[in-house]
Write a protein that holds these residues in place. Structure first.
Motif, short mmCIF file in Angstrom:
data_model
loop_
_atom_site.label_atom_id
_atom_site.label_comp_id
_atom_site.label_asym_id
_atom_site.label_seq_id
_atom_site.Cartn_x
_atom_site.Cartn_y
_atom_site.Cartn_z
N TYR A 172 32.21 68.45 -19.42
CA TYR A 172 32.37 69.20 -20.67
C TYR A 172 32.94 68.32 -21.77
O TYR A 172 32.62 68.49 -22.94
CB TYR A 172 33.25 70.42 -20.45
CG TYR A 172 32.54 71.53 -19.71
CD1 TYR A 172 31.33 72.01 -20.20
CD2 TYR A 172 33.05 72.07 -18.55
CE1 TYR A 172 30.65 73.01 -19.52
CE2 TYR A 172 32.38 73.07 -17.88
CZ TYR A 172 31.18 73.54 -18.37
OH TYR A 172 30.50 74.53 -17.71
N ALA A 173 33.81 67.36 -21.40
CA ALA A 173 34.39 66.47 -22.41
C ALA A 173 33.42 65.36 -22.77
O ALA A 173 33.69 64.57 -23.67
CB ALA A 173 35.70 65.90 -21.89
N MET A 174 32.28 65.32 -22.07
CA MET A 174 31.25 64.30 -22.29
C MET A 174 31.83 62.89 -22.20
O MET A 174 31.50 62.02 -23.00
CB MET A 174 30.56 64.50 -23.64
CG MET A 174 29.72 65.76 -23.65
SD MET A 174 28.51 65.75 -24.95
CE MET A 174 29.50 66.23 -26.34
N LEU A 175 32.72 62.69 -21.24
CA LEU A 175 33.29 61.36 -21.08
C LEU A 175 32.34 60.49 -20.27
O LEU A 175 31.63 61.00 -19.41
CB LEU A 175 34.64 61.46 -20.35
CG LEU A 175 35.74 62.15 -21.15
CD1 LEU A 175 36.96 62.41 -20.28
CD2 LEU A 175 36.12 61.31 -22.36
N PRO A 176 32.34 59.19 -20.55
CA PRO A 176 31.49 58.30 -19.75
C PRO A 176 32.13 58.00 -18.39
O PRO A 176 33.28 58.36 -18.16
CB PRO A 176 31.41 57.04 -20.61
CG PRO A 176 32.66 57.06 -21.42
CD PRO A 176 33.04 58.50 -21.62
N ARG A 177 31.41 57.36 -17.55
CA ARG A 177 31.87 56.93 -16.22
C ARG A 177 32.53 58.07 -15.46
O ARG A 177 33.63 57.95 -14.92
CB ARG A 177 32.84 55.74 -16.34
CG ARG A 177 32.17 54.48 -16.92
CD ARG A 177 33.10 53.29 -16.92
NE ARG A 177 34.27 53.51 -17.76
CZ ARG A 177 35.50 53.72 -17.32
NH1 ARG A 177 35.74 53.71 -16.03
NH2 ARG A 177 36.48 53.91 -18.16
N ARG A 178 31.85 59.22 -15.43
CA ARG A 178 32.46 60.40 -14.82
C ARG A 178 32.73 60.23 -13.33
O ARG A 178 33.76 60.63 -12.82
CB ARG A 178 31.55 61.61 -15.03
CG ARG A 178 31.58 62.14 -16.43
CD ARG A 178 30.70 63.35 -16.56
NE ARG A 178 29.31 62.97 -16.71
CZ ARG A 178 28.77 62.64 -17.88
NH1 ARG A 178 29.49 62.65 -18.97
NH2 ARG A 178 27.52 62.30 -17.97
N ARG A 179 31.77 59.60 -12.65
CA ARG A 179 31.90 59.47 -11.21
C ARG A 179 33.12 58.62 -10.85
O ARG A 179 33.93 59.02 -10.01
CB ARG A 179 30.62 58.85 -10.65
CG ARG A 179 30.37 59.15 -9.22
CD ARG A 179 29.17 58.36 -8.74
NE ARG A 179 29.39 57.97 -7.36
CZ ARG A 179 29.22 58.80 -6.35
NH1 ARG A 179 28.81 60.03 -6.55
NH2 ARG A 179 29.46 58.40 -5.12
N GLN A 180 33.23 57.48 -11.52
CA GLN A 180 34.36 56.59 -11.23
C GLN A 180 35.69 57.28 -11.52
O GLN A 180 36.63 57.20 -10.75
CB GLN A 180 34.28 55.30 -12.05
CG GLN A 180 33.14 54.38 -11.67
CD GLN A 180 31.93 54.60 -12.56
OE1 GLN A 180 31.48 55.75 -12.73
NE2 GLN A 180 31.40 53.54 -13.13
N ARG A 181 35.73 57.96 -12.68
CA ARG A 181 36.98 58.64 -13.05
C ARG A 181 37.35 59.69 -12.01
O ARG A 181 38.51 59.81 -11.63
CB ARG A 181 36.82 59.33 -14.41
CG ARG A 181 36.91 58.39 -15.60
CD ARG A 181 36.64 59.20 -16.85
NE ARG A 181 36.27 58.35 -17.97
CZ ARG A 181 37.05 58.19 -19.04
NH1 ARG A 181 38.20 58.81 -19.11
NH2 ARG A 181 36.65 57.41 -20.02
N ALA A 182 36.32 60.45 -11.60
CA ALA A 182 36.60 61.53 -10.64
C ALA A 182 37.07 60.94 -9.32
O ALA A 182 38.02 61.43 -8.70
CB ALA A 182 35.34 62.37 -10.44
N LEU A 183 36.43 59.84 -8.89
CA LEU A 183 36.83 59.20 -7.64
C LEU A 183 38.26 58.68 -7.75
O LEU A 183 39.06 58.83 -6.82
CB LEU A 183 35.87 58.06 -7.31
CG LEU A 183 34.58 58.52 -6.62
CD1 LEU A 183 33.60 57.37 -6.49
CD2 LEU A 183 34.90 59.11 -5.24
N ALA A 184 38.58 58.09 -8.92
CA ALA A 184 39.93 57.57 -9.12
C ALA A 184 40.94 58.70 -9.03
O ALA A 184 42.01 58.56 -8.43
CB ALA A 184 40.02 56.86 -10.48
#
Ligand SMILES: Nc1ncnc2c1ncn2[C@@H]1O[C@H](COP(=O)(O)OP(=O)(O)OP(=O)(O)O)[C@@H](O)[C@H]1O
Ligand SMILES: [Mg+2]
Lengths: 285, 422
Positions: free
Chosen positions: A150-162
């Motif tokens: 929803y925030a349209m942030l990039p690198r969603r997968r990496q952020r979520a994993l972090a």
């Protein structure tokens, strides 16, 4: 518009580091100026919330004034029906006050539009609920990615994993909620709140549905987040949990009954071994 | 801010939006799959509508193409002129002369735009050969001009010529299916057959024509009309004929000439109706066009009713979905989902649902069309691509129209109320 947001974000970043350093200095110097040197994150002035049920008016909040600074670790307590959840919902921009002013990061939010409030919820606030509120049939990773989407942030997968890594659940990324224990679900929910790197994490009775051991694990995660500079506000009924925070705000009948430092807060605020130096914070109603 | 930065940010936004719609579609499929039973039932209306579109369009198109080709193959230059008589007179042959050889002769000589003409007598007779016989074989009494006008040629032996017609010779040209009925092969050529108790020599075998609208064109025998008149004298007064215009361009004139000659010969005054009819092949094409239009409007009716029913089904199931997932909506809002995000998510779900129904309908339509096409008597049919596009477009449109209200209901939910929902 985007430029300002970017600038705000970097300012927030600086502030977070700064307050962290200030806190350190503060511990060493034993100064009592904690409330004045940290930047104000939340400022409530005479906040009221009135619900209308049929013809009856329910005063859930009757004039709450409260200031919360960067990197505070606050517990909100009070009897059932005292307005804790109402306060949290307004804090989290899920609801708007009937009257009064709410400054978040210096911006008045009580008159913002629906989509502006949604934007704030998506970028500045991380909510943790008593009953986790994970999307069923959706993996932990996808659940954590939701706010990022929803925030349209990039690198969603990496952020979520972090974020999952931070709550110690990196190995459960592909699990669905029904394959996780209650404590794990709550950790996924915390990861979801963390993923967007919010200014504040708001948790309404996060341990309410967990046994005390699991509750403690969850609190350890909050402790770590706090130690890394995160501002955290937790609603709880349990004194043990409240004592792990630094400041305890108690509500009664929609008003602040007391606003004090916890034992831990006093211990950390005071110079080594001299808890009597602890400052009294806020003004109780 | 530099251009590169702005571009990369714009790129993120676009990628984000794309990821979100991708996510919406995935969520929609997951949701539909999780409730596959009810999803299937609610899309039945759409499935039926689309199946109807696909099959009916394919059939109408296939038959249309077939008819057109067929009629063109038979020639569009000729017309059939028939006496307007009562059934009684047709059967008994009793009554005044309405059309006879003299009329045909007059048309031949007085109509400049008619290039060929042949009387056309028709009845069904019993045909026998050796031990076998066939009942009710369509029997045509014509002249040699018939084969040219109707493209009915022989590929074995010969057609009868003017001399045979003049002498009322007992000669016959037979179609391939008649051979089968008589349990013989092409060796029948030169042999004799019995037609209504009269002996005929087989002088030619017609080339195969196949069937037209379920009517076997090869099940026919042709004899000189003069011979047929000897066998059925009552036909003399009610004779039909085929007249071929010089070209397609002069059919109108040719028709007018026939009309003038016949009215004059029959002594009809102005105001009196024709006592004969003229039917043109190109008119048949036009008639068929009308049939097509009717089929199209019937189809439109079926489709709009079943799309309406299907759409209401979808609206209903979307309302159920929204109320079942109220907490999810609250959660989505609490993590930053805006009204338009929620709206789009549920709208996507409705469209995915109805379009999936549409796709199933297309598949069923394909299968039905293919199965129908396998029937040996069936004309060549296939599903036109535009009908697939049309059907999918309609079903997606139904999804949008009937998904809007539930999606809006979801979008305007208050986050707290939604999260508190039991
Ligand atoms: N949507 C609502 N409509 C009407 N009244 C409401 C609504 N939400 C809360 N209230 C009322 O406002 C008051 C405060 O409710 P709130 O949920 O904030 O209490 P709480 O302190 O969180 O209680 P608990 O500890 O039981 O969660 C209560 O009297 C409640 O009945
Ligand atoms: Mg509560």
């Amino acid at each position: 518009m985007r430029r300002t947001r970017k600038r705000q974000a970097s300012r927030r970043e600086q502030r977070r580091t700064a307050t962290f350093l200030q806190r350190r200095t503060f511990w060493h110097d034993g100064q009592s100026a904690m409330q004045d040197t940290r930047e104000k994150l939340i400022e409530f002035r005479d906040l009221q919330k009135i619900y209308r049920v049929g013809t009856e008016l329910v005063h859930a909040l009757r004039g709450v004034s409260l200031t919360i600074h960067q990197n505070e670790y606050v517990a909100i307590m009070g009897p059932s029906g005292s307005g804790k959840s109402t306060l949290m919902n307004i804090l989290g921009c899920l609801d708007i006050p009937t009257s009064g002013s709410y400054l978040l990061n210096g911006t008045e939010v009580s008159h913002l539009s629906q989509s502006a409030l949604a934007r704030i919820r998506g970028r500045q606030i991380g909510f943790v609920f008593q009953n986790f509120e994970l999307l069923p049939r959706t993996t932990a990773l996808k659940n954590v990615q939701l706010p990022l989407m929803y925030a349209m942030l990039p690198r969603r997968r990496q952020r979520a994993l972090a974020a999952l890594e931070r709550v110690g659940l990196a190995d459960r990324a592909k699990h669905r909620p029904n394959q996780l224990s209650g404590g794990q679900k709550q950790r996924v929910a915390i990861a979801r709140a963390l993923a967007q790197e919010p200014d504040i994490i708001l948790a309404d009775e996060p341990t309410g549905n967990l046994d005390s051991a699991t509750g403690n694990e969850i609190m350890s995660i909050f402790d770590e987040l706090y130690a890394s500079g995160q501002t955290i506000i937790i609603v709880t009924h349990e004194p043990d949990i409240a004592q792990r925070c630094h400041r305890i705000v108690t509500l009664r009948d929609g008003m602040i009954a007391s606003d004090i430092l916890s034992e831990r807060g006093r211990a950390e605020a005071a110079p080594e071994g001299r808890p009597e130096f602890a400052p009294a914070v806020g003004a109780g109603a | 801010m530099n251009t590169a930065g702005r571009l990369s940010r714009a790129g993120h936004a676009v990628a984000g939006a794309a990821a979100r719609s991708g996510q919406n579609i995935l969520t929609a499929f997951a949701q539909i799959w999780a409730n596959r039973g009810r999803s299937f039932l609610t899309t039945l209306g759409v499935i039926i509508a689309v199946t109807a579109i696909i099959t009916v369009v394919s059939f109408v198109e296939g038959f249309g193409r077939y008819m057109t080709n067929m009629l063109r193959g038979y020639g569009t230059q000729y017309m059939i002129v028939w006496p307007d008589i009562s059934w009684e007179q047709e059967i008994t042959g009793i009554g005044r002369i309405i059309m006879d050889e003299r009329d045909v002769e007059a048309v031949r000589t007085e109509c400049p735009d008619i290039q060929r003409i042949t009387p056309f007598l028709f009845t069904e007779t019993q045909v026998a050969y050796r031990k076998s016989s066939a009942k009710q074989v369509p029997t045509r009494g014509v002249t040699e001009a018939y084969q040219v006008i109707r493209n009915y040629y022989v590929d074995k032996g010969r057609f009868f010529g003017p001399m045979d017609v003049e002498k009322a010779a007992d000669v016959v040209v037979v179609g391939r299916s008649v051979l089968k009925l008589l349990q013989c092969d092409e060796s029948i050529l030169g042999d004799f057959v019995q037609i209504a108790d009269r002996r005929f020599r087989v002088i030619g075998i017609l080339e195969p024509k196949g069937s037209f609208m379920g009517d076997d064109q090869d099940e026919t025998v042709m004899i000189p009309y003069t011979t047929m008149l000897q066998m059925f004298p009552q036909m003399r007064t009610t004779m039909r004929f085929l007249a071929e215009a010089r070209s397609e361009e002069v059919i109108d004139q040719a028709e007018a000439q026939i009309r003038r000659v016949l009215r004059q010969r029959h002594g009809l005054t102005i105001g009196q109706p024709d006592d004969f009819g003229i039917s043109r092949q190109d008119q048949m094409l036009r008639e068929f066009g009308k049939v097509r239009t009717i089929a199209a409007s019937v189809l439109a009716g079926i489709v709009s009713i079943s799309l309406l029913v299907g759409g209401i089904g979808i609206m209903n199931v979307m309302f159920v979905s929204v109320s079942e997932r109220t907490r999810e909506i609250g959660l989505r809002k609490s993590v930053g989902g805006r009204r338009r995000d929620i709206m789009l998510q549920f709208l996507t779900e409705a469209v995915v649902l109805s379009t999936t129904g549409g796709a199933i309908g297309v598949a069923i339509g394909y299968v039905l069309t293919h199965m129908a096409g396998m029937h040996p008597q069936m004309v060549d049919i296939n599903v036109p691509l535009w009908s697939v596009a049309l059907a999918l477009g309609f079903s997606a449109g139904a999804g949008v129209i009937f998904g809007v209200i539930p999606a809006f209901k979801a979008a305007i939910l208050h986050p707290i109320d939604a999260l508190r929902h039991e």
